[in-house]
Design a protein around this motif. Structure first.
Motif, PDB file in Angstrom:
ATOM      1  N   GLU A 115       0.824  -1.204   0.000  1.00  0.00           N
ATOM      2  CA  GLU A 115       0.000   0.000   0.000  1.00  0.00           C
ATOM      3  C   GLU A 115       0.860   1.258   0.000  1.00  0.00           C
ATOM      4  OE1 GLU A 115      -2.878   0.075   3.081  1.00  0.00           O
ATOM      5  OE2 GLU A 115      -3.829  -1.818   2.498  1.00  0.00           O
ATOM      6  N   GLU A 116       1.921   1.239   0.792  1.00  0.00           N
ATOM      7  CA  GLU A 116       2.808   2.409   0.859  1.00  0.00           C
ATOM      8  C   GLU A 116       3.471   2.663  -0.490  1.00  0.00           C
ATOM      9  OE1 GLU A 116       1.932   1.147   4.847  1.00  0.00           O
ATOM     10  OE2 GLU A 116       2.729   0.033   3.143  1.00  0.00           O
TER      11      GLU A 116
ATOM     12  N   ARG B 198       0.822   4.174  -2.890  1.00  0.00           N
ATOM     13  CA  ARG B 198       0.577   5.595  -2.632  1.00  0.00           C
ATOM     14  C   ARG B 198       1.781   6.449  -3.028  1.00  0.00           C
ATOM     15  NH1 ARG B 198      -2.202   3.565   2.056  1.00  0.00           N
ATOM     16  NH2 ARG B 198      -0.295   3.761   3.293  1.00  0.00           N
TER      17      ARG B 198
ATOM     18  N   SER C 287       1.707   6.932  -6.655  1.00  0.00           N
ATOM     19  CA  SER C 287       0.645   7.876  -7.017  1.00  0.00           C
ATOM     20  C   SER C 287       1.103   9.313  -6.778  1.00  0.00           C
ATOM     21  CB  SER C 287      -0.612   7.586  -6.194  1.00  0.00           C
ATOM     22  OG  SER C 287      -1.603   8.565  -6.435  1.00  0.00           O
ATOM     23  N   HIS C 288       1.755   9.548  -5.651  1.00  0.00           N
ATOM     24  CA  HIS C 288       2.271  10.892  -5.367  1.00  0.00           C
ATOM     25  C   HIS C 288       3.311  11.305  -6.419  1.00  0.00           C
ATOM     26  CE1 HIS C 288      -0.004  10.757  -1.812  1.00  0.00           C
ATOM     27  NE2 HIS C 288       0.869  10.186  -1.004  1.00  0.00           N
TER      28      HIS C 288
ATOM     29  N   GLU D  20       3.919  14.112   1.938  1.00  0.00           N
ATOM     30  CA  GLU D  20       3.227  12.830   1.874  1.00  0.00           C
ATOM     31  C   GLU D  20       4.168  11.714   1.428  1.00  0.00           C
ATOM     32  OE1 GLU D  20       0.013  12.391   2.936  1.00  0.00           O
ATOM     33  OE2 GLU D  20       0.424  14.441   3.619  1.00  0.00           O
TER      34      GLU D  20
ATOM     35  N   GLU E 130       5.255   8.144   3.510  1.00  0.00           N
ATOM     36  CA  GLU E 130       5.207   6.775   2.988  1.00  0.00           C
ATOM     37  C   GLU E 130       6.571   6.099   3.112  1.00  0.00           C
ATOM     38  OE1 GLU E 130       2.421   5.592   2.465  1.00  0.00           O
ATOM     39  OE2 GLU E 130       1.222   7.403   2.232  1.00  0.00           O
TER      40      GLU E 130
END
Length: 289
Positions: free
Chosen positions: A216-217, A220, A223-224, A250, A254
């Protein structure tokens, strides 16, 4: 972002030179230095800079290179002069004094003649000053744009390095669980005389995999990264500095979570490299509008 711009313009009200220097700053800080007679225009100068830029320290120097023809007003207080003359004549008569009451004597008294500075046409001043200010801002903008292009090129290279680090962590993460399973099985085998229960061992491995899963990290973080690149590739005049700051925060969160979950030396090294690249990008982003 650093830069320099200069502008010159002249009309009947005088010749003006505007110099602007910009330095890196997370916020907008505008300092204006003007001749005393132009202080009334300082708010308009600041607004002109605010309309063009949103971050940075700006030092604006305004010079009036040619003195305008003086048009100061001389005012005579006739009432006071009459009173002075009357008093002098009265003294002459009362005490039978010699001499006449003349101009030199009267002019020697204070406050009879006052000098008032002529008021200038503020709109005429702003008309010519704004022209030189616009030239300076254009020059500053061009220099900052050149520096910005170099910054974006450097940031993109660092983003590529982060992508390679993410790929390395993705590749290493599944192996981490397998290596942990082998270490746990070997340790239990040495402690126990009999082979460990396969079901119990599988349960422990599953719990370990859940605690160390960084999928998940990584998702994300990727995505960032996509959003970050999109902002870098957006319209040149759009202010994106603060948005990039937020995304970097952000991304840092992560990476820190990955560091806390990972128990693998290779992943730990990748995380160190990711943090180093993010910090370098953070320093560069402080210079972006």
């Amino acid at each position: 972002m650093t830069g320099y711009g200069r502008g010159d313009a002249a009309e009947a009200v005088g010749r003006f030179t505007v110099e602007i220097r910009s330095l890196n700053n997370r916020y907008l800080d505008i300092q204006v230095k003007t001749p005393r007679g132009l202080a009334v225009l300082e708010p308009q100068v600041k607004k002109a800079v605010q309309d063009r830029f949103s971050r940075g320290r700006f030092d604006v120097y305004i010079t009036r290179n040619e003195e305008r023809e003086k048009a100061d007003r001389l005012t005579v207080d006739e009432t006071l002069a009459s009173r002075y003359i009357g008093v002098l004549r009265d003294l002459k008569t009362r005490f039978n004094l010699a001499g006449d009451v003349d101009l030199a004597m009267v002019a020697a008294f204070p406050d009879l003649i006052t000098i008032s500075e002529a008021r200038e046409d503020v709109e005429a001043l702003w008309s010519i000053l704004s022209e030189s200010l616009s030239q300076a801002l254009d020059g500053l903008d061009r220099m900052r744009a050149e520096e910005g292009a170099a910054l974006v090129k450097d940031i993109r290279a660092r983003l590529d390095a982060i992508d390679r680090g993410i790929l390395s962590v993705r590749t290493q993460a599944p192996l981490t669980v397998e290596n942990a399973r082998k270490r746990m099985a070997d340790a239990l085998g040495r402690l126990l005389t009999e082979q460990p229960d396969p079901v119990r061992l599988a349960q422990e491995i599953a719990m370990l995999a859940e605690r160390t899963d960084v999928t998940e990290e990584l998702t994300r973080l990727s995505s960032h990264m996509t959003q970050f690149r999109s902002l870098l590739n957006g319209p040149a005049r759009e202010a994106v500095g603060r948005k990039l700051d937020f995304l970097l925060q952000e991304m840092g969160r992560e990476v820190n979570t990955i560091a806390s979950k990972a128990s693998d030396a290779h992943i730990a090294l990748d995380v160190v490299n990711l943090k180093a690249e993010l910090e370098k990008i953070r320093e560069q982003v402080q210079n972006i509008e």
